[in-house]
Motif scaffolding. Structure first.
Motif, mmCIF file in Angstrom:
data_model
loop_
_atom_site.group_PDB
_atom_site.id
_atom_site.type_symbol
_atom_site.label_atom_id
_atom_site.label_comp_id
_atom_site.label_asym_id
_atom_site.label_seq_id
_atom_site.Cartn_x
_atom_site.Cartn_y
_atom_site.Cartn_z
ATOM 1 N N THR A 262 82.291 141.774 104.077
ATOM 2 C CA THR A 262 83.379 142.726 104.645
ATOM 3 C C THR A 262 83.949 143.258 103.371
ATOM 4 O O THR A 262 84.829 144.442 103.668
ATOM 5 C CB THR A 262 84.243 141.765 105.517
ATOM 6 O OG1 THR A 262 84.557 140.389 105.054
ATOM 7 C CG2 THR A 262 83.488 141.429 106.753
ATOM 8 N N ASN A 266 83.991 146.704 104.077
ATOM 9 C CA ASN A 266 85.293 147.043 105.114
ATOM 10 C C ASN A 266 84.669 147.135 106.357
ATOM 11 O O ASN A 266 85.302 147.992 107.165
ATOM 12 C CB ASN A 266 85.916 147.958 104.669
ATOM 13 C CG ASN A 266 87.230 147.936 105.273
ATOM 14 O OD1 ASN A 266 87.868 146.986 105.523
ATOM 15 N ND2 ASN A 266 87.962 149.414 105.552
ATOM 16 N N ARG A 267 83.631 146.555 106.836
ATOM 17 C CA ARG A 267 83.341 146.336 108.209
ATOM 18 C C ARG A 267 82.525 145.270 108.517
ATOM 19 O O ARG A 267 82.517 144.235 107.554
ATOM 20 C CB ARG A 267 82.377 147.639 108.724
ATOM 21 C CG ARG A 267 81.073 147.849 107.796
ATOM 22 C CD ARG A 267 80.491 149.151 108.201
ATOM 23 N NE ARG A 267 79.148 149.368 107.300
ATOM 24 C CZ ARG A 267 78.315 148.773 107.392
ATOM 25 N NH1 ARG A 267 77.848 147.865 108.357
ATOM 26 N NH2 ARG A 267 77.154 148.959 106.451
#
Length: 435
Positions: A262, A266-267
């Protein structure tokens, strides 16, 4: 239930006189007068039955799995399937427009929707009249049908089933030289395996394990209800729920290297694009997501708790119910009875649709006619089902707060995260009660 999962996301004594589901094959004739108990004969006059579902199941999918079979059996019956959500008007719009609805079908997760539109009907007498042998079905699915109605009525009959399995990417295991998972693992063993697979190379970060939080919560193997039955308040801050969050989410996610993934992306990781080595998800996923046709995967049963060896997820059956408004209740009941016959259950099982008939030959045929017949399909039936806990039509109202608590608990104290989620869920429940 049949929606495509795009990323393995973290965002989320009825009939006691009639059946004894756990002790064999009692038939449901009861003590009715002979004339009433006599099997209904489907008439020769043409009729039309309207079938509605909120499942998102397309017309093509529904026809392929069900309608083509019953049309062949009952050529004098015209069947019209009316899916709603994306492909049609809502149930409320149908009812307002005077649309006839004879059969409603959906998974256990949202079957209580029938209450919102007063479509539910206690099918007990119909089940008796038509000699439907509920004792021949998987007991856990029959129990689940009772629980959906609060334990006093039978709103639907289970027709097919689902549960959770552990998919794994063989290419990633081979890439890192790690032995494939075993058919019977504990969560501790899964965590140790995950540590070996949370890796990175020059361009990618890989995660050892992920899951669909919604389904892991809804089908949790500790049989924990979302709401307390006596108060209809959230149960999320209780010690059992805390243990489940730690077992299914927090500890394995941290062992899997989720933080590194992450931080870079960023996911959340996606099993279907080979970002996660293992994925706990619905056993039906392989027949729904096209990516499984090209992915190099296999499956094992989900890990079990030390204190409950051999117990997997709760069953996730789909029920077909005759509606209170149907003008053809007997005909609709006959259709449902045919769907749980050995003839139909065998055909469904061969396609890869998990049967509800408690029949070893039918189970053994699971997936035989599918592209995945060489996979470890017996894993679907290895674990026992966890009991289905109390279900409320309000569950869907609070489920999002339970799902959000997974991400929150990863970033702060778990006690605080669950207490906050409980407060939010109870606020939603209070607002709903005051409407």
């Amino acid at each position: 239930m049949r929606k495509r999962n795009k990323a393995g996301l973290i965002v989320p004594a009825l009939l006691l006189a009639v059946i004894t589901a756990c002790n064999g094959g009692e038939k449901t004739t009861g003590d009715l007068p002979a004339a009433q108990a006599e099997a209904f004969k489907m008439g020769s006059e043409p009729i039309e039955l309207f079938i509605v579902s909120a499942s998102g199941d397309s017309v093509e999918s529904f026809n392929d799995r069900f309608l083509d079979l019953v049309k062949e059996k009952y050529p004098n019956v015209k069947f019209t399937y009316l899916p709603w959500k994306k492909e049609g008007p809502s149930i409320q719009e149908m009812i307002t427009a005077g649309q006839q609805i004879d059969i409603y079908y959906d998974s256990i997760g949202i079957f209580s929707t029938v209450q919102n539109y007063q479509l539910q009907m206690d099918m007990t007498e119909l089940i008796k009249k038509h000699n439907v042998n509920l004792g021949s079905l998987e007991p856990a699915t029959v129990d689940a049908a009772k629980i959906v109605s609060g334990g006093k009525e039978m709103w639907g009959v289970p027709v097919f089933n689902n549960n959770l399995v552990m998919y794994y990417n063989k290419d990633l295991f081979d890439k890192f030289g790690v032995a494939y998972p075993k058919d019977q693992m504990t969560w501790d063993e899964l965590n140790e395996l995950s540590k070996k697979l949370g890796r990175s190379d020059e361009s990618n970060v890989y995660v050892g394990y992920t899951t669909s939080a919604n389904h892991a919560l809804r089908m949790n193997q500790m049989s924990l209800p979302y709401l307390k039955q006596d108060t209809l308040k959230s149960a999320i801050s209780s010690d059992p729920w805390k243990k489940y969050y730690e077992t299914a989410f927090l500890v394995p996610y941290k062992a899997s290297g989720l933080d590194a993934f992450t931080a870079k992306n960023n996911r959340l990781p996606n099993f279907l694009t080979q970002e996660a080595a293992m994925f706990m998800y619905l056993s039906s996923a392989m027949f729904i997501n096209k990516e499984y046709e090209t992915l190099n995967w296999d499956m094992v049963p989900i890990p079990t708790l030390k204190e409950a060896p051999g117990v997997g997820s709760q069953p996730y059956p789909t029920f077909f119910g005759v509606t209170s408004t149907s003008k053809h209740k007997d005909e609709a009941m006959e259709i449902i009875k045919y769907l749980i016959s050995e003839e139909v259950q065998m055909k469904l099982s061969k396609k890869g649709i998990m049967p509800v008939l408690n029949n070893e030959a039918v189970k053994k045929a699971f997936g035989q006619d599918s592209k995945f017949k060489n996979k470890n399909l017996k894993a679907v039936f290895t674990n026992q089902f966890a009991p289905v806990p109390y279900k409320s039509k309000l569950d869907s109202l609070v489920e999002k707060t339970y799902n959000e608590a997974v991400g929150t608990a990863l970033n702060q104290d778990i006690n605080t995260a669950l207490r906050t989620a409980e407060e939010k869920a109870n606020q939603l429940l209070s607002s709903e009660a005051n409407k």
